[in-house]
Write a protein that holds these residues in place. Sequence first.
Motif, PDB file in Angstrom:
ATOM      1  N   HIS A  13      -1.479  -0.572 -18.200  1.00 20.13           N
ATOM      2  CA  HIS A  13      -0.882  -1.274 -19.375  1.00 20.13           C
ATOM      3  C   HIS A  13      -0.623  -2.682 -19.267  1.00 20.13           C
ATOM      4  N   GLY A  14      -1.331  -3.465 -18.321  1.00 24.22           N
ATOM      5  CA  GLY A  14      -0.987  -4.854 -18.218  1.00 24.22           C
ATOM      6  C   GLY A  14      -0.201  -5.217 -17.197  1.00 24.22           C
ATOM      7  N   LYS A  15       0.265  -4.377 -16.484  1.00 24.94           N
ATOM      8  CA  LYS A  15       1.295  -4.635 -15.475  1.00 24.94           C
ATOM      9  C   LYS A  15       0.553  -5.327 -14.271  1.00 24.94           C
ATOM     10  N   PRO A  16       1.283  -6.305 -13.645  1.00 26.12           N
ATOM     11  CA  PRO A  16       0.631  -6.821 -12.432  1.00 26.12           C
ATOM     12  C   PRO A  16       0.480  -5.846 -11.392  1.00 26.12           C
ATOM     13  N   VAL A  17      -0.719  -5.864 -10.836  1.00 31.64           N
ATOM     14  CA  VAL A  17      -1.398  -4.855  -9.736  1.00 31.64           C
ATOM     15  C   VAL A  17      -1.932  -5.919  -8.689  1.00 31.64           C
ATOM     16  N   ILE A  18      -2.115  -5.094  -7.636  1.00 31.00           N
ATOM     17  CA  ILE A  18      -2.898  -5.432  -6.583  1.00 31.00           C
ATOM     18  C   ILE A  18      -4.249  -5.511  -6.936  1.00 31.00           C
ATOM     19  N   ALA A  19      -4.912  -6.824  -7.076  1.00 33.28           N
ATOM     20  CA  ALA A  19      -6.400  -6.922  -7.589  1.00 33.28           C
ATOM     21  C   ALA A  19      -7.432  -5.862  -6.950  1.00 33.28           C
ATOM     22  N   GLY A  20      -8.242  -5.215  -7.693  1.00 36.85           N
ATOM     23  CA  GLY A  20      -9.100  -4.257  -7.374  1.00 36.85           C
ATOM     24  C   GLY A  20      -8.658  -2.827  -7.145  1.00 36.85           C
ATOM     25  N   THR A  21      -7.088  -2.623  -7.256  1.00 33.02           N
ATOM     26  CA  THR A  21      -6.401  -1.498  -7.287  1.00 33.02           C
ATOM     27  C   THR A  21      -5.697  -1.033  -8.471  1.00 33.02           C
ATOM     28  N   ARG A  22      -4.936   0.256  -8.543  1.00 32.79           N
ATOM     29  CA  ARG A  22      -3.902   0.281  -9.421  1.00 32.79           C
ATOM     30  C   ARG A  22      -2.617   0.317  -8.731  1.00 32.79           C
ATOM     31  N   VAL A  23      -2.337  -0.369  -7.472  1.00 33.11           N
ATOM     32  CA  VAL A  23      -1.016  -0.393  -6.990  1.00 33.11           C
ATOM     33  C   VAL A  23      -0.297  -1.585  -7.802  1.00 33.11           C
ATOM     34  N   LEU A  24       0.830  -1.011  -8.122  1.00 32.06           N
ATOM     35  CA  LEU A  24       1.647  -2.021  -8.982  1.00 32.06           C
ATOM     36  C   LEU A  24       2.393  -3.019  -7.971  1.00 32.06           C
ATOM     37  N   VAL A  25       2.609  -4.255  -8.603  1.00 29.50           N
ATOM     38  CA  VAL A  25       3.429  -5.216  -7.738  1.00 29.50           C
ATOM     39  C   VAL A  25       4.843  -4.779  -7.530  1.00 29.50           C
ATOM     40  N   SER A  26       5.173  -4.124  -8.585  1.00 24.23           N
ATOM     41  CA  SER A  26       6.644  -3.543  -8.738  1.00 24.23           C
ATOM     42  C   SER A  26       6.721  -2.594  -7.820  1.00 24.23           C
ATOM     43  N   THR A  27       5.904  -1.603  -7.431  1.00 21.47           N
ATOM     44  CA  THR A  27       5.912  -0.564  -6.439  1.00 21.47           C
ATOM     45  C   THR A  27       6.235  -1.061  -4.950  1.00 21.47           C
ATOM     46  N   ILE A  28       5.292  -2.387  -4.725  1.00 18.26           N
ATOM     47  CA  ILE A  28       5.355  -2.902  -3.540  1.00 18.26           C
ATOM     48  C   ILE A  28       6.804  -3.356  -3.217  1.00 18.26           C
ATOM     49  N   LEU A  29       7.354  -4.302  -4.417  1.00 20.41           N
ATOM     50  CA  LEU A  29       8.617  -4.862  -4.437  1.00 20.41           C
ATOM     51  C   LEU A  29       9.653  -3.821  -4.229  1.00 20.41           C
ATOM     52  N   GLY A  30       9.538  -2.757  -4.808  1.00 23.55           N
ATOM     53  CA  GLY A  30      10.536  -1.766  -4.688  1.00 23.55           C
ATOM     54  C   GLY A  30      10.620  -1.127  -3.417  1.00 23.55           C
ATOM     55  N   ALA A  31       9.729  -1.091  -2.868  1.00 28.27           N
ATOM     56  CA  ALA A  31       9.380  -0.362  -1.396  1.00 28.27           C
ATOM     57  C   ALA A  31      10.151  -1.268  -0.450  1.00 28.27           C
ATOM     58  N   LEU A  32       9.613  -2.476  -0.544  1.00 26.75           N
ATOM     59  CA  LEU A  32      10.380  -3.696   0.373  1.00 26.75           C
ATOM     60  C   LEU A  32      11.967  -3.439   0.165  1.00 26.75           C
ATOM     61  N   ALA A  33      12.455  -3.683  -1.356  1.00 27.82           N
ATOM     62  CA  ALA A  33      13.795  -3.687  -1.427  1.00 27.82           C
ATOM     63  C   ALA A  33      14.458  -2.477  -0.989  1.00 27.82           C
ATOM     64  N   GLY A  34      13.841  -1.322  -0.880  1.00 26.11           N
ATOM     65  CA  GLY A  34      14.386  -0.226  -0.649  1.00 26.11           C
ATOM     66  C   GLY A  34      14.324  -0.032   1.009  1.00 26.11           C
ATOM     67  N   GLY A  35      14.078  -0.731   1.894  1.00 23.04           N
ATOM     68  CA  GLY A  35      13.876  -1.039   3.017  1.00 23.04           C
ATOM     69  C   GLY A  35      12.798  -0.688   3.800  1.00 23.04           C
ATOM     70  N   ASP A  36      11.714  -0.280   3.240  1.00 18.73           N
ATOM     71  CA  ASP A  36      10.401  -0.015   3.850  1.00 18.73           C
ATOM     72  C   ASP A  36       9.715  -1.202   4.518  1.00 18.73           C
ATOM     73  N   SER A  37       9.073  -0.926   5.768  1.00 21.52           N
ATOM     74  CA  SER A  37       8.503  -2.349   6.342  1.00 21.52           C
ATOM     75  C   SER A  37       7.053  -2.483   5.780  1.00 21.52           C
TER      76      SER A  37
END
Length: 75
Positions: A13-37
């Motif tokens: 739906h036009g959300k920012p993703v890692i190019a060539g994937t469907r991994v949302l930038v917000s997913t990565i940021l949320g994981a980092l904010a949640g304490g994931d390494s």
Amino acid sequence: MNPRISIVPAVCHGKPVIAGTRVLVSTILGALAGGDSVEMILEDYPNIAREDIGAALEFASALSDYQETGYESVA
């Protein structure tokens, strides 16, 4: 902003993703904010690279560089 970040209306739906994937930038940021390494994220998403996580952080930094400009009064 960064060639590693893609914004395409037909992908997630036009959300920012890692190019060539469907991994949302917000997913990565949320994981980092949640304490994931970075290593944990790379294990969870083997189709992304360490540089993609850095690109997600740069993207968020650029978006959060908000500056409020006051209005000039009109006489």
